[in-house]
Write a protein that holds these residues in place. Structure first.
Motif, PDB file in Angstrom:
ATOM      1  N   GLY A 115      67.534  77.335 -57.303  1.00  0.00           N
ATOM      2  CA  GLY A 115      68.175  76.411 -56.373  1.00  0.00           C
ATOM      3  C   GLY A 115      68.675  75.132 -56.999  1.00  0.00           C
ATOM      4  N   LEU A 116      68.136  74.561 -57.949  1.00  0.00           N
ATOM      5  CA  LEU A 116      68.723  73.532 -58.608  1.00  0.00           C
ATOM      6  C   LEU A 116      69.968  73.824 -59.196  1.00  0.00           C
ATOM      7  N   MET A 117      70.128  74.683 -59.872  1.00  0.00           N
ATOM      8  CA  MET A 117      71.484  75.063 -60.673  1.00  0.00           C
ATOM      9  C   MET A 117      72.328  75.374 -59.487  1.00  0.00           C
ATOM     10  N   GLU A 118      71.930  75.662 -58.213  1.00  0.00           N
ATOM     11  CA  GLU A 118      73.166  75.946 -57.333  1.00  0.00           C
ATOM     12  C   GLU A 118      73.504  74.683 -56.509  1.00  0.00           C
ATOM     13  N   VAL A 119      72.753  73.784 -56.658  1.00  0.00           N
ATOM     14  CA  VAL A 119      73.122  72.516 -55.881  1.00  0.00           C
ATOM     15  C   VAL A 119      73.590  71.413 -56.664  1.00  0.00           C
ATOM     16  N   LYS A 120      73.552  71.402 -58.186  1.00  0.00           N
ATOM     17  CA  LYS A 120      73.553  70.322 -59.196  1.00  0.00           C
ATOM     18  C   LYS A 120      74.984  69.825 -59.209  1.00  0.00           C
ATOM     19  N   ASP A 121      75.959  70.556 -58.609  1.00  0.00           N
ATOM     20  CA  ASP A 121      77.423  69.992 -58.503  1.00  0.00           C
ATOM     21  C   ASP A 121      77.692  69.806 -57.262  1.00  0.00           C
ATOM     22  N   CYS A 122      77.032  69.660 -56.417  1.00  0.00           N
ATOM     23  CA  CYS A 122      77.399  69.190 -54.833  1.00  0.00           C
ATOM     24  C   CYS A 122      76.606  68.507 -54.080  1.00  0.00           C
ATOM     25  N   CYS A 123      75.710  67.810 -55.117  1.00  0.00           N
ATOM     26  CA  CYS A 123      74.746  66.718 -54.444  1.00  0.00           C
ATOM     27  C   CYS A 123      74.461  65.607 -55.331  1.00  0.00           C
ATOM     28  N   ASP A 124      73.969  64.444 -54.933  1.00  0.00           N
ATOM     29  CA  ASP A 124      73.578  63.409 -55.619  1.00  0.00           C
ATOM     30  C   ASP A 124      72.406  63.585 -56.259  1.00  0.00           C
ATOM     31  N   ALA A 125      71.548  64.009 -55.410  1.00  0.00           N
ATOM     32  CA  ALA A 125      69.829  64.151 -55.797  1.00  0.00           C
ATOM     33  C   ALA A 125      69.328  65.272 -54.975  1.00  0.00           C
ATOM     34  N   SER A 126      68.332  66.044 -55.478  1.00  0.00           N
ATOM     35  CA  SER A 126      67.697  67.023 -55.102  1.00  0.00           C
ATOM     36  C   SER A 126      66.341  66.780 -54.880  1.00  0.00           C
ATOM     37  N   ILE A 127      65.349  67.289 -53.752  1.00  0.00           N
ATOM     38  CA  ILE A 127      64.409  67.297 -53.571  1.00  0.00           C
ATOM     39  C   ILE A 127      63.711  68.764 -53.648  1.00  0.00           C
ATOM     40  N   SER A 128      62.856  69.262 -54.466  1.00  0.00           N
ATOM     41  CA  SER A 128      62.428  70.401 -54.497  1.00  0.00           C
ATOM     42  C   SER A 128      60.823  70.580 -53.643  1.00  0.00           C
ATOM     43  N   ILE A 129      60.662  71.382 -52.578  1.00  0.00           N
ATOM     44  CA  ILE A 129      59.386  71.347 -51.997  1.00  0.00           C
ATOM     45  C   ILE A 129      59.038  72.730 -51.655  1.00  0.00           C
ATOM     46  N   ASP A 130      57.785  73.299 -51.766  1.00  0.00           N
ATOM     47  CA  ASP A 130      57.557  74.556 -51.227  1.00  0.00           C
ATOM     48  C   ASP A 130      57.521  74.588 -49.646  1.00  0.00           C
ATOM     49  N   CYS A 131      57.519  75.855 -48.892  1.00  0.00           N
ATOM     50  CA  CYS A 131      57.828  75.846 -47.680  1.00  0.00           C
ATOM     51  C   CYS A 131      56.438  76.228 -46.945  1.00  0.00           C
ATOM     52  N   ASP A 132      55.317  76.017 -47.647  1.00  0.00           N
ATOM     53  CA  ASP A 132      53.897  76.399 -47.060  1.00  0.00           C
ATOM     54  C   ASP A 132      53.349  75.149 -46.231  1.00  0.00           C
ATOM     55  N   GLY A 133      54.068  74.056 -46.161  1.00  0.00           N
ATOM     56  CA  GLY A 133      53.610  72.867 -45.347  1.00  0.00           C
ATOM     57  C   GLY A 133      52.579  72.022 -46.104  1.00  0.00           C
ATOM     58  N   GLN A 134      52.195  72.333 -47.337  1.00  0.00           N
ATOM     59  CA  GLN A 134      51.139  71.636 -47.854  1.00  0.00           C
ATOM     60  C   GLN A 134      51.674  70.197 -48.415  1.00  0.00           C
ATOM     61  N   ASP A 135      52.766  70.150 -48.870  1.00  0.00           N
ATOM     62  CA  ASP A 135      53.391  68.829 -49.165  1.00  0.00           C
ATOM     63  C   ASP A 135      53.959  67.996 -48.130  1.00  0.00           C
ATOM     64  N   ASP A 136      53.489  66.901 -48.019  1.00  0.00           N
ATOM     65  CA  ASP A 136      54.120  65.936 -46.965  1.00  0.00           C
ATOM     66  C   ASP A 136      55.582  65.674 -47.151  1.00  0.00           C
ATOM     67  N   VAL A 137      56.290  65.939 -46.141  1.00  0.00           N
ATOM     68  CA  VAL A 137      57.730  65.750 -46.156  1.00  0.00           C
ATOM     69  C   VAL A 137      58.200  64.297 -45.789  1.00  0.00           C
ATOM     70  N   ASP A 138      57.185  63.482 -45.390  1.00  0.00           N
ATOM     71  CA  ASP A 138      57.412  62.066 -45.188  1.00  0.00           C
ATOM     72  C   ASP A 138      57.488  61.224 -46.558  1.00  0.00           C
ATOM     73  N   ALA A 139      56.853  61.747 -47.607  1.00  0.00           N
ATOM     74  CA  ALA A 139      56.898  61.490 -48.955  1.00  0.00           C
ATOM     75  C   ALA A 139      58.264  61.197 -49.376  1.00  0.00           C
ATOM     76  N   MET A 140      59.294  61.872 -48.877  1.00  0.00           N
ATOM     77  CA  MET A 140      60.665  61.937 -49.132  1.00  0.00           C
ATOM     78  C   MET A 140      61.330  60.615 -48.869  1.00  0.00           C
ATOM     79  N   ASP A 141      60.817  59.873 -48.104  1.00  0.00           N
ATOM     80  CA  ASP A 141      61.271  58.393 -47.546  1.00  0.00           C
ATOM     81  C   ASP A 141      61.299  57.593 -48.927  1.00  0.00           C
ATOM     82  N   GLU A 142      60.081  57.680 -49.315  1.00  0.00           N
ATOM     83  CA  GLU A 142      59.780  56.603 -50.390  1.00  0.00           C
ATOM     84  C   GLU A 142      60.529  57.370 -51.759  1.00  0.00           C
ATOM     85  N   MET A 143      60.557  58.699 -52.128  1.00  0.00           N
ATOM     86  CA  MET A 143      61.499  59.022 -53.218  1.00  0.00           C
ATOM     87  C   MET A 143      62.843  58.838 -53.120  1.00  0.00           C
TER      88      MET A 143
END
Length: 341
Positions: free
Chosen positions: A89-117
């Motif tokens: 996924g990272l190699m697929e997007v590296k040329d078409c974005c300024d930044a990436s955030i990788s996150i699992d889809c199981d809902g365990q990671d807090d999506v609101d932490a993206m704001d601070e990231m």
């Protein structure tokens, strides 16, 4: 202060037909909120990576991508593991974005932490690690083994971030430099710190899995830990050598002691001590051969230089210059996602 970035949220998926209908609306809502608050650019998107799922995961991704321009997806030709899926996924997007955030889809990671990231990225940080504030959501066994593993890696000299999994923000320059790492034995939690660049941490509370079951049982966790150790440090081989030296010195002293006893007439015949020494040395030798063999095996895989992932399908999106085969009618999974989103 950097301008608002084009953000790609990379989400690896493996047999997540139960989780995706629940989590995709959350990811899209979060992306819309970030755009509305002027934190990220309007052309930001989700990149879903199907790691060779055997259920309807790819059907769900394809259905959503056809009806939402902010969703893109790629499918691996077979299951190659979580780390390879994230890397794909990272190699697929590296040329078409300024930044990436990788996150699992199981809902365990807090999506609101993206704001601070994203805030840290705009302040000038190129790597932002998502770090768990605690492991209360984990079982006792997983919590204990994970903490022991991080301590082991630190003791072996590997540079890793304690209590960090694969929830992180990477800038485009970091992803491009990461593409220069060609090893097959992938452990991203140790590779990213090796790239360097300015980094920081964002602490968040980790929750329990929202649905489905974990795709990382104890055996896979042990395999990932072994990959982490062997890909980041050669200290185990040096420890084996040190152990061999200690045993050799001890054996030499034992020989001197045995000869002295024989010359003084104090020798007592017995097989128990002999068998014990033979078993001890035999076990140590097998362990040493196993450690060395693990490194030889990794070297063998690296020498083959086989692809770390193979993408068999991509969803169509505007500007990709091509189209994908269309399906005659939507499945029940497609209708479910369309209704939820």
């Amino acid at each position: 202060m950097r301008t608002k970035p084009t953000l790609a949220i990379v989400i690896p998926c493996f047999n997540e037909e139960e989780t995706l209908p629940l989590m995709l609306p959350r990811f899209l809502a979060k992306l819309d909120r970030l755009m509305h608050e002027n934190r990220v650019a309007e052309d930001s998107f989700l990149m879903l990576v199907d790691d060779g799922s055997e259920d309807s995961t790819w059907d769900i991704i394809s259905a959503l991508a056809r009806h939402n321009s902010r969703v893109r997806g790629i499918r691996q030709s077979r299951n190659r593991g979580h780390q390879n899926a994230v890397l794909a996924g990272l190699m697929e997007v590296k040329d078409c974005c300024d930044a990436s955030i990788s996150i699992d889809c199981d809902g365990q990671d807090d999506v609101d932490a993206m704001d601070e990231m994203i805030a840290r990225y705009r302040e000038g940080f190129d790597v932002v690690y998502g770090v768990r504030s605690s492991r209360k959501a984990d079982t006792w066994l997983k919590r204990t083994t994970a903490q022991a593993f991080y301590r082991l890696l630190g003791w072996l000299g590997a540079e890793v971030v304690y209590n960090h999994a694969d929830y992180r923000l990477l800038s485009a320059p970091v992803m491009k430099e990461l593409s220069g790492f060609h090893e097959v034995n992938i452990y991203l939690r140790g590779m990213v710190p090796l790239v360097g660049f300015k980094s920081c941490e964002v602490v968040y509370e980790r929750s329990k899995r929202i649905a489905g079951r974990s795709r990382y049982p104890l055996v896979k966790m042990m395999g990932l830990a072994l990959d982490g150790v062997t890909s980041l440090s050669i200290k185990p081989i040096r420890l084996v050598m040190a152990l061999g030296i200690v045993i050799s010195i001890t054996s030499f002293l034992g020989i001197v002691w045995a000869v002295a006893n024989a010359l003084l007439g104090w020798a007592v015949s017995g097989w128990a001590s002999t068998i014990s020494v033979i078993c001890l040395l035999g076990g140590v030798q097998l362990i040493c051969l196993g450690v060395i063999g693990e490194y030889v095996g990794k070297t063998y895989l690296e020498a083959k230089a086989r692809p770390r992932y193979i993408i068999s399908e991509r969803t169509s999106f505007e500007g990709d210059g091509g189209s994908r085969p269309a399906r005659a009618a939507p499945t029940d999974a497609e209708e479910s996602v369309r209704g939820d989103v």
